[in-house]
Design an enzyme around this catalytic site. Structure first.
Site, PDB file in Angstrom:
ATOM      1  N   SER A   1      54.887 -80.984  12.851  1.00 62.71           N
ATOM      2  CA  SER A   1      56.064 -80.447  12.843  1.00 62.71           C
ATOM      3  C   SER A   1      56.538 -80.060  14.222  1.00 62.71           C
ATOM      4  O   SER A   1      57.857 -79.620  14.260  1.00 62.71           O
ATOM      5  CB  SER A   1      56.243 -79.430  11.630  1.00 62.71           C
ATOM      6  OG  SER A   1      55.175 -78.589  11.803  1.00 62.71           O
TER       7      SER A   1
ATOM      8  N   HIS B   1      57.791 -87.020  11.149  1.00 65.01           N
ATOM      9  CA  HIS B   1      58.120 -85.762  10.598  1.00 65.01           C
ATOM     10  C   HIS B   1      58.612 -85.463   9.405  1.00 65.01           C
ATOM     11  O   HIS B   1      60.172 -85.741   9.315  1.00 65.01           O
ATOM     12  CB  HIS B   1      58.822 -84.811  11.681  1.00 65.01           C
ATOM     13  CG  HIS B   1      58.641 -83.289  11.239  1.00 65.01           C
ATOM     14  ND1 HIS B   1      59.559 -82.384  11.620  1.00 65.01           N
ATOM     15  CD2 HIS B   1      57.960 -82.607  10.272  1.00 65.01           C
ATOM     16  CE1 HIS B   1      59.370 -81.315  11.081  1.00 65.01           C
ATOM     17  NE2 HIS B   1      58.534 -81.446  10.286  1.00 65.01           N
TER      18      HIS B   1
ATOM     19  N   GLU C   1      62.353 -87.193  10.920  1.00 62.51           N
ATOM     20  CA  GLU C   1      62.569 -87.170  12.252  1.00 62.51           C
ATOM     21  C   GLU C   1      61.515 -88.147  12.797  1.00 62.51           C
ATOM     22  O   GLU C   1      60.391 -88.200  12.640  1.00 62.51           O
ATOM     23  CB  GLU C   1      62.229 -85.953  13.018  1.00 62.51           C
ATOM     24  CG  GLU C   1      63.367 -85.001  12.702  1.00 62.51           C
ATOM     25  CD  GLU C   1      63.062 -83.429  13.469  1.00 62.51           C
ATOM     26  OE1 GLU C   1      63.705 -82.872  14.367  1.00 62.51           O
ATOM     27  OE2 GLU C   1      61.821 -82.991  13.150  1.00 62.51           O
TER      28      GLU C   1
ATOM     29  N   ASN D   1      63.206 -78.013  13.966  1.00 66.11           N
ATOM     30  CA  ASN D   1      62.326 -76.601  14.280  1.00 66.11           C
ATOM     31  C   ASN D   1      62.663 -75.915  15.542  1.00 66.11           C
ATOM     32  O   ASN D   1      62.764 -74.825  15.430  1.00 66.11           O
ATOM     33  CB  ASN D   1      60.914 -77.067  14.098  1.00 66.11           C
ATOM     34  CG  ASN D   1      60.435 -77.216  12.756  1.00 66.11           C
ATOM     35  OD1 ASN D   1      60.715 -76.451  11.867  1.00 66.11           O
ATOM     36  ND2 ASN D   1      59.393 -77.868  12.375  1.00 66.11           N
TER      37      ASN D   1
END
Length: 715
Positions: free
Chosen positions: A430, A451, A463, A501
């Site tokens: 992540s 991800h 992702e 993130n």
């Protein structure tokens, strides 16, 4: 041939019966674009002018019937003055009404999906025959509008107010048996019998066995409810739907209000009421955002499809690391038809992964979405193992072990030596750089990031991260596998935190500043939930886990020290050090108790105040608007930086990543569309008001340039 166009043909079949066929040339589906609407006008006029026509069967030359209106064409009309928008709507409606008023019986053969305007075309016919494999519905509320081709008028007169409200306000697609149950269609047959059944129905109407004029009459009249019945039905519906939709989505309730206003009018006057309400909704910011979201989703699908030619077929996958995440990935792969090996070094891990997959499959069976036989098939497609025995046959391996670069590198290097040379290896990291992880590999070109977001079965985003040496084949194959799993992949370039993130942690940074300024986190949660987030930041951090958040924050601080490094201890530090990890150990910002359904329910825990007291450095008085700006400005500015740094290619991909990955409020359209809705210049001025809070609040030079030039991210 009675009429021949590029989207519609009308030709004689037998004994005065004509086939009215939708088959839009150059497109894979039928849709109501301007060409199709113009030809519908001409085709209806041609039938009216031909005295030999005794009956009409409407068919489709595609696998679908009609998917609806072409929103890419009609969205510009939403910007017209109200009078012009209403006039254009009524002009289109006149075509549907003229079709409905033909002197001969009409039957629609619904062979596939008939949604929105496509289903409204069906409603204008006298009879509807539906294939068992077809679906029908009016999904317009998902775009912030409601049906505009007579759907709010005809459907309640056909199936009753309660059923029509449920169909229109939910926007759901309905299966054949459900449509038949409420009399939205007159017959359901197997696909191969559809044409025959439609012909039979029109012949019975022509012979007089069926009275098509009597069948049509209720759609032309006012609703058959007295004043008290209307009040009870509509007021109850509005209250219930308002509670379900919430204050940020006005379309479902507006649809009910429109049906109510038009209840005592015949068709033509009722359609005028619909057109006026439609124009009102089309002008809302919610409609603009949701239509924009739909168009961005189409762009996302188009970009993902472009990788198809380079992708290798994934017939067998593997996941390294079982547990909740590995089990979720294994479940998603198996339930969508790709067998998967699930490896862990511990039997307990394997059991946890299998339990997770079994639990998710069991829930689908409970809800009637899966048969027990299909559940067994999916479970059999997950092959648990503690060894690499069958890894020589896999096409892709998803690594989902602990979020530690050294451990990941060791595991990736080990598995690379045991798979085929052309197998793709993807890391479900992540935050850790893909290029960094690739340093442990001999074939970095076959390695990328994949991800997933937790919980895997619910979150649509994946992702797909391109490292410095990742090949296009690796990206294409991973994108194709994500699509096969039913996910929406977004390809991003490598950086700490990637897209989602990287953007999320500045949002948490704004939250940390508020808590350190003495603002109650329960109040912050309520304000942000009212703003539209599915959960407030404190609750979200509890769900993510304080240990995960603490680690991610440190990675971001190292990657972007100039704006994401906090020299002082924050709420996350305080809770992490106090072993308040969130839901995973029953206490974080909130405490958690198990509810009747076995799910963790949050409870305000006064003891947390003592834990947070040392990190409250001042006491600021803030209004709710400040709370929103403290959190949204850094999130939006980091999204701008991701676009400028080419982490994502387009504004659409950035916004869809946030909506699909972290639940950004869809009615606000994404971070960049949110900036557009405020105005770029106005947003820059707003950020400058909070400049004292640090670099996270400082607009980029390019954004200032956009503001000066009056530019937008969209349009």
């Amino acid at each position: 041939m009675i009429y021949e166009g590029k989207a519609i043909t009308v030709k004689a079949l037998e004994s005065g019966i004509v086939e009215f066929n939708f088959d839009l040339k150059g497109e894979s589906v039928n849709k109501f674009n301007r060409l199709t609407l113009n030809e519908l006008r001409q085709a209806v006029d041609a039938i009216k002018a031909d005295a030999s026509v005794k009956g009409v069967v409407v068919t489709s030359g595609k696998d679908v019937f009609i998917v609806g209106a072409d929103i890419t064409e009609f969205v510009d009309s939403f910007k017209l003055p109200d009078e012009e928008l209403i006039a254009g709507n009524l002009e289109a409606n006149k075509i549907f009404s003229d079709f409905e008023d033909l002197s001969v019986p009409t039957v629609v053969a619904i062979n596939g999906i008939a949604l929105g305007g496509g289903f409204e075309m069906c409603l204008a016919a006298d009879y509807r025959v539906m294939s068992t494999s077809a679906k029908v519905g009016l999904p317009e509320v998902k775009l912030g509008i409601y049906p505009g081709f007579g759907g709010t008028v005809r459907l309640p007169r056909l199936i009753g107010v309660d059923n029509a409200v449920e169909w229109i306000a939910s926007g759901k697609e309905n299966r054949a048996e459900d449509a038949l149950k409420v009399h939205a269609v007159d017959a359901v047959v197997e696909p191969e019998k559809l044409q025959e059944a439609a012909l039979d129905l029109v012949k019975r109407a022509i012979s007089g066995e069926l009275d098509h004029k009597a069948k049509r009459q209720p759609k032309l009249e006012k609703l058959k409810l007295n004043a008290i019945e209307q009040m009870m039905s509509f007021e109850t519906s509005k209250a219930y739907v308002a509670g379900q939709a919430g204050p940020n989505y006005p379309a479902p309730v507006e649809a009910i209000k429109t049906i109510q206003k038009a209840a005592n009018f015949g068709r033509d006057k009722a359609i005028e009421v619909e057109a006026a309400g439609f124009a009102k909704l089309a002008k809302t910011s919610v409609a603009e955002s949701l239509v924009g979201l739909f168009l961005s989703d189409q762009e996302l699908k188009k970009k993902a499809k472009a990788y198809d030619k380079q992708a290798r077929d994934v017939k067998l996958a593997a996941v390294l690391g079982a547990g909740i995440m590995g089990g979720g990935i294994a479940y998603q792969s198996a339930v969508k038809g790709t067998p998967i090996l699930m490896k862990d070094i511990r039997e307990e891990g394997i059991q946890m992964g299998l339990n997770e997959a079994s639990k998710l499959l069991g829930k689908r069976v409970e809800k009637g979405r899966l048969t027990p036989a299909k559940m067994a098939e999916a479970l059999n497609a997950i092959r648990p193992t503690t060894s690499y025995g069958d890894f020589g046959s896999v096409d892709i391996v998803v690594e989902a072990v602990v979020e530690n670069p050294k451990i990941k590198q060791a595991v990736l290097a080990e598995v690379e030596g045991l798979v085929r040379e052309d197998a793709i290896i993807a890391s479900n990291t992540s935050t850790i750089s893909i290029s960094l992880l690739a340093q442990a590999l001999k074939r970095p070109e076959n390695f990328c990031g994949m991800h997933f977001f937790n919980p895997v079965h619910m979150m649509p985003l994946v992702e797909v991260i391109r490292g410095e040496k990742t090949s296009e084949t690796a990206i294409a194959t991973t994108v194709a596998y994500a699509k096969k799993m039913g996910k929406s992949p977004v390809v991003v370039n490598d950086c700490p935190g990637f897209l989602v993130n990287r953007v999320l942690f500045p949002y948490f940074g704004g939250f940390a500043r508020l808590v350190s300024a003495g603002v109650d986190f329960v109040r912050i949660d309520k304000v942000m939930e009212k703003f539209g987030w599915p959960m407030g930041p404190a609750y979200l951090m509890d769900v993510v886990g304080m240990d995960t958040g603490h680690h991610g924050r440190d990675v971001m601080a190292e990657g972007y020290p100039e704006r994401m490094k906090d020299e002082r201890r924050t709420a996350i530090d305080a809770l992490y050090e106090a072993d308040r990890l969130g839901q995973k150990n029953g206490k974080g910002f909130y405490s958690y108790e198990t509810d009747k359904r076995g799910k963790p329910a949050k409870v305000v825990d006064e003891s947390v105040k003592d834990v947070l007291a040392p990190i409250v450095y001042e006491h600021r008085e803030v209004i709710d608007e400040d709370i929103i700006n403290y959190m949204m400005i850094p999130l939006c500015l980091e999204t701008v930086r991701c676009l400028e740094d080419k982490i994502v290619e387009t504004a659409a991909e950035a916004d869809m990543g946030l909506i699909y990955g972290i639940g950004f409020p869809p009615f606000r359209g994404g971070a960049l569309r949110y900036i557009d809705s405020i105005g770029v210049a106005e947003f820059v001025a707003l950020a400058d008001k909070y400049a004292e809070l640090g670099p996270l609040y400082h607009p980029t030079a390019k954004l200032r340039e956009m503001a000066a030039n009056g530019q937008r991210f969209y349009g």
